[in-house]
Write a protein that holds these residues in place. Structure first.
Motif, PDB file in Angstrom:
ATOM      1  N   ASP A 139      65.707  34.758  38.526  1.00 24.00           N
ATOM      2  CA  ASP A 139      64.590  34.554  39.453  1.00 24.00           C
ATOM      3  C   ASP A 139      63.920  33.192  39.298  1.00 24.00           C
ATOM      4  O   ASP A 139      62.872  32.939  39.908  1.00 24.00           O
ATOM      5  CB  ASP A 139      63.552  35.662  39.259  1.00 24.00           C
ATOM      6  N   GLY A 140      64.537  32.318  38.482  1.00 23.75           N
ATOM      7  CA  GLY A 140      63.963  30.983  38.312  1.00 23.75           C
ATOM      8  C   GLY A 140      62.748  30.939  37.402  1.00 23.75           C
ATOM      9  O   GLY A 140      62.058  29.917  37.316  1.00 23.75           O
ATOM     10  N   SER A 141      62.480  32.042  36.692  1.00 25.37           N
ATOM     11  CA  SER A 141      61.316  32.078  35.799  1.00 25.37           C
ATOM     12  C   SER A 141      61.504  31.206  34.570  1.00 25.37           C
ATOM     13  O   SER A 141      60.543  30.826  33.912  1.00 25.37           O
ATOM     14  CB  SER A 141      61.029  33.527  35.380  1.00 25.37           C
ATOM     15  N   SER A 142      62.762  30.899  34.239  1.00 26.71           N
ATOM     16  CA  SER A 142      63.068  29.960  33.156  1.00 26.71           C
ATOM     17  C   SER A 142      64.259  29.126  33.596  1.00 26.71           C
ATOM     18  O   SER A 142      65.049  29.535  34.448  1.00 26.71           O
ATOM     19  CB  SER A 142      63.368  30.700  31.847  1.00 26.71           C
ATOM     20  N   LEU A 143      64.389  27.936  33.012  1.00 24.50           N
ATOM     21  CA  LEU A 143      65.414  26.979  33.423  1.00 24.50           C
ATOM     22  C   LEU A 143      66.317  26.605  32.263  1.00 24.50           C
ATOM     23  O   LEU A 143      65.896  26.617  31.097  1.00 24.50           O
ATOM     24  CB  LEU A 143      64.754  25.708  33.971  1.00 24.50           C
ATOM     25  N   THR A 144      67.561  26.274  32.585  1.00 25.36           N
ATOM     26  CA  THR A 144      68.480  25.765  31.569  1.00 25.36           C
ATOM     27  C   THR A 144      68.096  24.327  31.226  1.00 25.36           C
ATOM     28  O   THR A 144      67.297  23.695  31.934  1.00 25.36           O
ATOM     29  CB  THR A 144      69.935  25.791  32.072  1.00 25.36           C
ATOM     30  N   ILE A 145      68.671  23.790  30.168  1.00 24.15           N
ATOM     31  CA  ILE A 145      68.379  22.412  29.771  1.00 24.15           C
ATOM     32  C   ILE A 145      68.777  21.433  30.874  1.00 24.15           C
ATOM     33  O   ILE A 145      68.026  20.509  31.212  1.00 24.15           O
ATOM     34  CB  ILE A 145      69.113  22.049  28.461  1.00 24.15           C
ATOM     35  N   LYS A 146      69.957  21.627  31.479  1.00 28.38           N
ATOM     36  CA  LYS A 146      70.401  20.734  32.552  1.00 28.38           C
ATOM     37  C   LYS A 146      69.444  20.784  33.738  1.00 28.38           C
ATOM     38  O   LYS A 146      69.144  19.747  34.347  1.00 28.38           O
ATOM     39  CB  LYS A 146      71.813  21.116  33.000  1.00 28.38           C
ATOM     40  N   GLN A 147      68.955  21.965  34.079  1.00 33.19           N
ATOM     41  CA  GLN A 147      68.004  22.089  35.177  1.00 33.19           C
ATOM     42  C   GLN A 147      66.694  21.376  34.841  1.00 33.19           C
ATOM     43  O   GLN A 147      66.129  20.682  35.694  1.00 33.19           O
ATOM     44  CB  GLN A 147      67.739  23.574  35.469  1.00 33.19           C
ATOM     45  N   GLN A 148      66.235  21.524  33.594  1.00 30.97           N
ATOM     46  CA  GLN A 148      65.013  20.860  33.173  1.00 30.97           C
ATOM     47  C   GLN A 148      65.172  19.346  33.179  1.00 30.97           C
ATOM     48  O   GLN A 148      64.258  18.611  33.587  1.00 30.97           O
ATOM     49  CB  GLN A 148      64.627  21.322  31.761  1.00 30.97           C
ATOM     50  N   GLN A 149      66.329  18.869  32.734  1.00 27.61           N
ATOM     51  CA  GLN A 149      66.565  17.429  32.693  1.00 27.61           C
ATOM     52  C   GLN A 149      66.643  16.833  34.093  1.00 27.61           C
ATOM     53  O   GLN A 149      66.138  15.734  34.339  1.00 27.61           O
ATOM     54  CB  GLN A 149      67.834  17.133  31.891  1.00 27.61           C
TER      55      GLN A 149
END
Length: 307
Positions: free
Chosen positions: A290-300
């Motif tokens: 649900d997009g409540s948390s992001l992977t490292i690549k998404q955060q970067q």
């Protein structure tokens, strides 16, 4: 031919070097807080646990798995070990050792990288990153579960014809190099940085700064990080924050060893969809349905857009 795993001699040296660095840090004003007593005790307890489990793992890896693979792919034909592809199995010439060590380093890179990219593996590896301190004590802060699946990343090497005991020795050499990388007292090393994985590069690897995360997975060489796009040099203008974003917040070794597994279980319960449950366990850490948390690549990627 049999060889002794170099870690047999390395472990006593590890303890001596930890004591030396601890003493040295107390005599430098800017490094007096390099070690935290409770954190060090937790790291040592987990290191002792790994040392106790290691002989069992060595039996599984060297005697069972590596030897089994070696025998299957390198049967004796007229008294000569011959690979199923047609070449003679390798001996103990110096250049064979060098090649085996290079293959070991390649395997280590992918083993280490997958520990950061697959959450179930990360649950075992996060133990090593869970300290907010970066020192030689952190080097022995190893999870107890990684050593049960690590051999599977290396079994292709004896399959090629490299003697199992050679592979085990190369694994030991790799571990010795990794230990000494965990020091803030070694500066950038000039031309050595062009080839080898160094102390400042490993500081980057242990940082939780978003631009540093999931970088520098190499063993003693940095070439594979450079080839596969995961290399990053230390920027001395950036203040490093060590540790992980979701820390166990405990000095209890059992909590440190298992907290991420508990988090995986709790996340799997967030959705009734079986695909979502699978992804919470085996996708990259931070994945959410649900997009409540992001992977490292998404955060970067998001961080780059903001900048």
């Amino acid at each position: 031919m049999s060889f002794t795993n170099p870690l047999v001699y390395g472990v006593p040296c590890f303890l001596g070097l930890i004591l030396l660095e601890l003493t040295y840090s107390k005599h430098h004003k800017d490094k007096k807080d390099l070690y935290n007593k409770k954190d060090l005790i937790a790291s040592l307890l987990m290191g002792i646990g790994s040392t106790i489990i290691a002989p069992l793992t060595k039996t599984i890896a060297a005697i069972v798995l590596f030897n089994y693979v070696y025998d299957v792919f390198n049967p004796e034909i007229n008294g000569i070990r011959t690979n199923i592809m047609g070449w003679k199995s390798f001996g103990y010439a110096w250049y064979i050792w060098v090649i085996c060590q290079l293959l070991d380093d390649f395997s280590y890179y992918w083993f280490h990288r997958q520990n950061h990219n697959v959450r179930f593996l990360w649950a075992a590896h996060i133990v090593h990153h869970s300290s907010n301190n970066f020192n030689l004590g952190t080097a022995v802060r190893n999870g107890w579960f990684t050593i049960f699946y690590k051999p599977f990343f290396y079994m292709w090497i004896p399959a090629l014809g490299f003697p199992p005991e050679m592979v085990v020795v190369c694994l030991g050499i790799e571990a010795l190099w990794q230990f000494q990388l965990h020091s803030v007292f070694v500066p950038k090393l000039g031309i050595i940085e062009k080839i080898f994985n160094t102390h400042t590069m490993h500081q980057v690897h242990h940082a939780q700064n978003i631009e540093y995360m999931d970088k520098n997975h190499g063993g003693f060489l940095n070439i594979f990080d450079k080839i596969f796009g995961t290399w990053k040099a230390l920027d001395e203008n950036i203040e490093i924050k060590y540790g992980v974003t979701h820390a166990p917040n405990s000095y209890n070794p059992l909590i440190i060893l298992t907290h991420e597994y508990k988090d995986i279980w709790n996340d799997m319960k967030k959705s009734k969809n079986w695909y979502h449950k699978f992804m919470y366990a085996f996708a990259a850490p931070g994945w959410s349905h649900d997009g409540s948390s992001l992977t490292i690549k998404q955060q970067q990627r998001l961080n780059k857009k903001v900048k």
